[in-house]
Write an enzyme that holds these catalytic residues in place. Structure first.
Site, PDB file in Angstrom:
ATOM      1  N   HIS A 111      21.551  15.425  42.503  1.00 21.35           N
ATOM      2  CA  HIS A 111      22.023  15.744  41.151  1.00 21.35           C
ATOM      3  C   HIS A 111      20.796  16.079  40.302  1.00 21.35           C
ATOM      4  CE1 HIS A 111      23.615  14.846  37.121  1.00 21.35           C
ATOM      5  NE2 HIS A 111      24.827  14.977  37.631  1.00 21.35           N
ATOM      6  N   ASP A 169      19.809   7.042  43.846  1.00 19.70           N
ATOM      7  CA  ASP A 169      20.826   7.415  42.871  1.00 19.70           C
ATOM      8  C   ASP A 169      22.170   6.958  43.439  1.00 19.70           C
ATOM      9  OD1 ASP A 169      22.808   8.649  41.444  1.00 19.70           O
ATOM     10  OD2 ASP A 169      21.871  10.619  41.395  1.00 19.70           O
ATOM     11  N   GLN A 172      27.487   7.845  42.415  1.00 16.85           N
ATOM     12  CA  GLN A 172      28.799   8.132  43.015  1.00 16.85           C
ATOM     13  C   GLN A 172      29.228   7.082  44.040  1.00 16.85           C
ATOM     14  OE1 GLN A 172      30.909  10.345  42.025  1.00 16.85           O
ATOM     15  NE2 GLN A 172      29.602  11.586  40.713  1.00 16.85           N
ATOM     16  N   LYS A 195      31.245   5.731  35.444  1.00 22.87           N
ATOM     17  CA  LYS A 195      31.840   6.236  36.685  1.00 22.87           C
ATOM     18  C   LYS A 195      32.495   5.107  37.489  1.00 22.87           C
ATOM     19  CE  LYS A 195      28.417   9.929  37.188  1.00 22.87           C
ATOM     20  NZ  LYS A 195      29.082  11.167  36.786  1.00 22.87           N
ATOM     21  N   CYS A 337      25.952  20.010  38.295  1.00 24.10           N
ATOM     22  CA  CYS A 337      24.557  19.532  38.151  1.00 24.10           C
ATOM     23  C   CYS A 337      23.836  19.491  39.495  1.00 24.10           C
ATOM     24  CB  CYS A 337      24.495  18.157  37.475  1.00 24.10           C
ATOM     25  SG  CYS A 337      25.193  18.150  35.845  1.00 24.10           S
TER      26      CYS A 337
HETATM   27  C1  LIG Z   1      25.059  11.674  41.857  1.00 27.21           C
HETATM   28  C2  LIG Z   1      24.899  11.615  40.374  1.00 27.21           C
HETATM   29  N1  LIG Z   1      23.723  11.256  39.856  1.00 27.21           N
HETATM   30  C3  LIG Z   1      23.521  11.173  38.529  1.00 27.21           C
HETATM   31  C4  LIG Z   1      24.511  11.472  37.640  1.00 27.21           C
HETATM   32  C5  LIG Z   1      24.227  11.369  36.172  1.00 27.21           C
HETATM   33  O1  LIG Z   1      24.952  10.344  35.598  1.00 27.21           O
HETATM   34  P1  LIG Z   1      24.932  10.128  34.010  1.00 27.21           P
HETATM   35  O2  LIG Z   1      25.340  11.444  33.420  1.00 27.21           O
HETATM   36  O3  LIG Z   1      25.923   9.053  33.785  1.00 27.21           O
HETATM   37  O4  LIG Z   1      23.548   9.757  33.633  1.00 27.21           O
HETATM   38  C6  LIG Z   1      25.749  11.868  38.120  1.00 27.21           C
HETATM   39  C7  LIG Z   1      26.828  12.248  37.181  1.00 27.21           C
HETATM   40  O5  LIG Z   1      27.578  13.149  37.405  1.00 27.21           O
HETATM   41  C8  LIG Z   1      25.950  11.945  39.523  1.00 27.21           C
HETATM   42  O6  LIG Z   1      27.126  12.309  40.034  1.00 27.21           O
END
Ligand SMILES: Cc1ncc(COP(=O)(O)O)c(C=O)c1O
Length: 382
Positions: A111, A169, A172, A195, A337
């Site tokens: 992401h 990260d 998800q 999430k 993203c």
């Molecule tokens: C795999 C992953 N990492 C990071 C993020 C970023 O999360 P946040 O926007 O809550 O900071 C997301 C959000 O879509 C994501 O799916």
């Protein structure tokens, strides 16, 4: 079991087919109630008042930290509250003092939150060497839906460079499968409250105790100091050092309630429910010959990114627009993203992503399939 009854949005909109939990999950009544309780019963600041409602707020805030720690098998002192995954990963980069020529290994599927920060503050490379400072990996891809075997990736990485700092990260992953950071042996694990059926504006950074000692504060202000004089300051110990200013108190407390909600259903049931629906979703999509999916069908959480290479079909945005307007089916369109990944697959106009949560049912998927068939009719009849 139909879990929609726990989510008040479906009382007002019983025909809402929400298939965008990968972007954010809907909120159960218990989480909303818990936040309202804070605002109505004890909406004081934390860690500073000596009167009962402030003490209650502090207790609830720290109780949430304890719940988060238990949820991922960490120690309470290893949990730092942030505003979300993005903020957590930015904190690691800054607090570890990343420099422009420090090598960071990232994945093409990352992401942007786990990619752009390394690109901007360090030097992205794709292969681990003895010089690699940071390994930034994804537990579950927000486009491919694949669960990565990060435990063995971490083991392999440490064989090449025992000092490598591993950042995961987990945005998800945490709502859909049990996570044990001690067993994974990562240095950092980042995720977002919103999430996992919790509020927006709150996230978590797990920091292995040893690494926390190496971290410098990335934000300065009240709440993170031990002493301040006109010429210098010293820092509080533990997570407070990284939580400058008034934190999102109601949101942290709401996140604690979201964890109780998940624990009450239990991961055994969550995984069973979502696996059954994922199989149904993949089966139904498999019956549509103009749709392709990104990534493998194996080892997949309930998250599927679809596209068509038929030149007559509209863009992912056209498809999502029709699904939303005519079928009340909420999906996400675009690059999610993860532009480098879409570029790698040569899909410039993006994909349509359907992602599942505990409230989904087969009817939601049936409606998605009906909507997809209609978009095909609309575009190919032209
Ligand atoms: C795999 C992953 N990492 C990071 C993020 C970023 O999360 P946040 O926007 O809550 O900071 C997301 C959000 O879509 C994501 O799916």
């Amino acid at each position: 079991m139909n879990y929609k009854k726990y989510f008040p949005i479906f009382k007002k909109q019983p025909n809402l087919h929400y298939l965008d939990s990968g972007a954010t999950a809907l909120k159960p009544q218990v989480v909303i109630d818990k936040m309202v309780e804070y605002y109505t019963d004890y909406s004081a600041n934390i860690h500073r008042g000596l009167y009962p409602i402030s003490e209650r707020a502090t207790e609830e805030y720290e109780l949430a930290r304890e719940k988060v720690a238990k949820f991922i098998n960490a120690k309470m002192e290893e949990i730092i509250f942030t505003s979300g995954t993005t903020d957590s990963i930015n904190l690691v980069a800054r607090a570890m003092g990343l420099k422009k020529d420090d090598e960071v290994v990232v994945e093409i599927e990352a992401h942007h939150s786990n990619f752009v920060v390394w690109q901007q503050l360090g030097k992205i490379v794709f292969e681990i060497t003895k010089n690699t400072k940071i390994l930034a990996i994804t537990h579950v891809s927000n486009v491919l839906g694949q669960i990565n075997d990060i435990k063995s990736i971490i083991e392999q990485a440490r064989k090449i460079n025992p000092e490598i700092v591993v950042v995961v990260d987990g945005a998800q992953a945490v709502a859909h499968m049990p996570v044990d950071v001690t067993d994974l042996d990562c240095d950092f694990y980042a995720f977002s409250g919103h999430k996992m059926y919790g509020p927006t504006g709150v996230g978590v950074l797990y920091t292995k105790a040893k690494r926390q000692l190496e971290m410098e504060p990335a934000k300065f202000g009240g709440g993170m100091i031990k002493t301040v004089s006109t010429s210098e300051s010293t820092w509080a110990n533990g997570p407070e050092k990284f939580e400058a200013g008034t934190p999102p108190i109601a949101e942290v407390i709401g996140l604690g309630e979201a964890i109780d909600f998940i624990n009450e259903i239990g991961f055994e049931e969550i995984q069973k429910h979502e696996k059954e629906l994922t199989e149904y979703l993949l089966e139904k999509i498999g019956e549509i010959n103009w749709i392709k999916i990104l990534g493998s069908r194996e080892n997949k959480l309930g998250l599927v990114a679809m596209y068509s290479d038929d030149p007559k079909m509209g863009t992912s945005h056209d498809i999502a627009d029709i699904l939303g307007r005519d079928f009340n089916v909420c999906v996400r369109a675009g690059h999610h993203c993860a532009m480098p990944l879409h570029t790698k697959f040569g899909i410039e106009t993006g994909t349509v992503r359907a992602s599942l949560g505990i409230y989904n049912t087969r009817e939601d998927i049936d409606e998605l399939i009906k909507g997809l068939s209609k978009t095909w009719m609309i575009f190919t009849k032209k």
